[in-house]
Structure formats: C-alpha cells, structure tokens
Design a protein around this motif. Sequence first.
Motif, PDB file in Angstrom:
ATOM      1  N   ARG A   1       2.704   2.520  -3.212  1.00 23.30           N
ATOM      2  CA  ARG A   1       1.940   3.250  -4.226  1.00 23.30           C
ATOM      3  C   ARG A   1       2.179   4.751  -4.113  1.00 23.30           C
ATOM      4  O   ARG A   1       2.121   5.476  -5.103  1.00 23.30           O
ATOM      5  CB  ARG A   1       0.444   2.950  -4.055  1.00 23.30           C
ATOM      6  CG  ARG A   1       0.061   1.497  -4.265  1.00 23.30           C
ATOM      7  CD  ARG A   1      -1.384   1.274  -3.859  1.00 23.30           C
ATOM      8  NE  ARG A   1      -1.761  -0.135  -3.945  1.00 23.30           N
ATOM      9  CZ  ARG A   1      -2.892  -0.630  -3.422  1.00 23.30           C
ATOM     10  NH1 ARG A   1      -3.729   0.185  -2.790  1.00 23.30           N
ATOM     11  NH2 ARG A   1      -3.157  -1.915  -3.535  1.00 23.30           N
ATOM     12  N   ARG A   2       2.427   5.210  -2.888  1.00 23.66           N
ATOM     13  CA  ARG A   2       2.641   6.640  -2.661  1.00 23.66           C
ATOM     14  C   ARG A   2       4.109   6.989  -2.501  1.00 23.66           C
ATOM     15  O   ARG A   2       4.526   8.110  -2.786  1.00 23.66           O
ATOM     16  CB  ARG A   2       1.862   7.083  -1.414  1.00 23.66           C
ATOM     17  CG  ARG A   2       0.358   7.059  -1.588  1.00 23.66           C
ATOM     18  CD  ARG A   2      -0.348   7.506  -0.341  1.00 23.66           C
ATOM     19  NE  ARG A   2      -0.197   6.539   0.744  1.00 23.66           N
ATOM     20  CZ  ARG A   2      -0.677   6.734   1.974  1.00 23.66           C
ATOM     21  NH1 ARG A   2      -1.291   7.854   2.278  1.00 23.66           N
ATOM     22  NH2 ARG A   2      -0.520   5.804   2.896  1.00 23.66           N
TER      23      ARG A   2
ATOM     24  N   PRO B   1       7.379   5.182  -3.692  1.00 21.99           N
ATOM     25  CA  PRO B   1       8.074   4.077  -4.359  1.00 21.99           C
ATOM     26  C   PRO B   1       9.417   3.768  -3.702  1.00 21.99           C
ATOM     27  O   PRO B   1      10.088   4.660  -3.166  1.00 21.99           O
ATOM     28  CB  PRO B   1       8.261   4.583  -5.796  1.00 21.99           C
ATOM     29  CG  PRO B   1       7.215   5.634  -5.960  1.00 21.99           C
ATOM     30  CD  PRO B   1       7.070   6.280  -4.614  1.00 21.99           C
TER      31      PRO B   1
ATOM     32  N   ILE C   1       0.840  -1.202   0.000  1.00 26.10           N
ATOM     33  CA  ILE C   1       0.000   0.000   0.000  1.00 26.10           C
ATOM     34  C   ILE C   1       0.877   1.256   0.000  1.00 26.10           C
ATOM     35  O   ILE C   1       0.666   2.190  -0.774  1.00 26.10           O
ATOM     36  CB  ILE C   1      -0.918  -0.002   1.232  1.00 26.10           C
ATOM     37  CG1 ILE C   1      -1.872  -1.194   1.186  1.00 26.10           C
ATOM     38  CG2 ILE C   1      -1.700   1.300   1.349  1.00 26.10           C
ATOM     39  CD1 ILE C   1      -2.565  -1.471   2.497  1.00 26.10           C
TER      40      ILE C   1
ATOM     41  N   GLU D   1       9.456  -0.497  -7.437  1.00 28.10           N
ATOM     42  CA  GLU D   1       8.555  -1.640  -7.278  1.00 28.10           C
ATOM     43  C   GLU D   1       8.197  -1.841  -5.814  1.00 28.10           C
ATOM     44  O   GLU D   1       8.907  -1.381  -4.920  1.00 28.10           O
ATOM     45  CB  GLU D   1       9.208  -2.916  -7.824  1.00 28.10           C
ATOM     46  CG  GLU D   1       9.544  -2.874  -9.306  1.00 28.10           C
ATOM     47  CD  GLU D   1      10.173  -4.164  -9.789  1.00 28.10           C
ATOM     48  OE1 GLU D   1      10.138  -5.165  -9.032  1.00 28.10           O
ATOM     49  OE2 GLU D   1      10.703  -4.176 -10.922  1.00 28.10           O
ATOM     50  N   ALA D   2       7.090  -2.545  -5.581  1.00 25.52           N
ATOM     51  CA  ALA D   2       6.735  -2.908  -4.210  1.00 25.52           C
ATOM     52  C   ALA D   2       7.711  -3.966  -3.712  1.00 25.52           C
ATOM     53  O   ALA D   2       8.207  -4.781  -4.509  1.00 25.52           O
ATOM     54  CB  ALA D   2       5.315  -3.444  -4.159  1.00 25.52           C
TER      55      ALA D   2
END
Length: 244
Positions: free
Chosen positions: A164-165, A167, A161, A193-194
């Motif tokens: 997304r804000r 990186p 989560i 990437e996450a």
Amino acid sequence: MEHREFVDHYTAQARALRAAAVEAGPSAPVDTCPLWTVHDLVRHIAGVNAWALAALRSESVDQRPEWPGAPDEWDGLLTWWDERVVELADELRATDPATPRWTLVGAGTAGSWARRQAHETAIHRLDAEHARSGADVPPLLFTPEFAADGVDEFLTRMTVIAARRRPVERAGVLVLHAADAGRAWEVRLTPGEAPAVGPVTGSGTDADATVAGTADSLFRAVWGRPSGAVVTGDTALLDALPRV
C-alpha cells in the motif's frame, strides 16, 4: 501452529531479545536496521507491544489504536517494555483467539496478534543478536515450523500491507523452498499490485528466481536480514518484495 504456541514463542523471543539488547548496550548500532541504535530498536518493539495491547483491549474492529508513547531513558524504557511484555502475553492467553479485533489488515481476530507479535519479536531479536555479536549470530535460531510460518505470514500478510505504501515495481515469479519444513511458496510480482502468493505451480522450474534453504534462512531472507539462503536467477526479485 496453535494460538498458545505463538504466545509461547512471543515470550521466549522477547526474553532473548532483551538479553541481547542489554548485553549490546543502548548506544550499539543495529546494522540490520540502518540508522538505528539498540535504544531505538527497544523503543520500537516496546511501542509495538503496547500498540498491540491497545488493539486487543479495544472492542472496535475498525479504529486503529493510537501509537503509545514510550519512556526515553534506558532503564525506564526497559522496565516499561518488561511490563508490556507480561501484559500482552497475559491478554493473549486470556482472550479467545477468534474474538474480532482490529489488526494491521483491518478487521481480524485476536489470534492474529499472537502470530504477528511472535514474528515481529523474533525478527527484532535477530537484530539485537547482530548488534551484540555482529557476524557471529547462530545460523539456526528458529524452529522449522515457526520460521516457515514466519515466511508465510510475511508473504501473505505483510507484503499486502507494505504494498500500500511501496507498490511493486518489478515483474516476475519468485519461488521459495524451505526443505526442512516441507514448505514452498510461489510469489507472482506485478507492478502496481500486491504480490500474489500461492502454492508452486507445475515443477517451479520456470520461476524467474528461486530462494532455497532452511526455513530459518528463508525467514531472515524475506525480511531482508543476512541469511544463508541460496538465491538463483533474477536475484533482484527478492529485494523487490515490499517490506514494512
């Protein structure tokens, strides 16, 4: 952990958070959440509880609930928070954990809210304890099983989560060991990437950084709170984990 255990942890941590917040007082600074006072902390967690309750009561799995408005006056805020704690716990106990519901990662289940609120409340209980006692917070507040699950939820869900804000900007492999819980995680960081989280591959000795300690200390460390965990190697990789 079972659904009912998460609900029990949630209510226990909420009681402990409230006691610490009231003793610290609404104007006390929360050093673990810069720029917050205890009043801000309580208003936040009360709002999160009400928001989770709205998600559980809505049959939509696609629509994000609106953030509720909480009272600003301290006594009224405490009363409102108390009511939401009871209502949320009752709703969680009455709802089949497999029931589809909107969650922070989109369509999910009601049971994920029990887990999320248990860990959200535990971390902010820790913030309230720091506001009340400063450096005298007990080194062990959470059971190994619960704390290890908190580490797992943070790594596998909350970093996704947060990424997304914010990186990921660093590259490297981070390994975490919670000896008292018999748990270990390998986190691969790739810019943009996450984080990729899974079991430790090989011996884990080729990791760029290692975080080791009790599950309680790792739970605090991944959330950026003061911790007794031992970090070796490229210590900046721990700080590079995206946090909400």
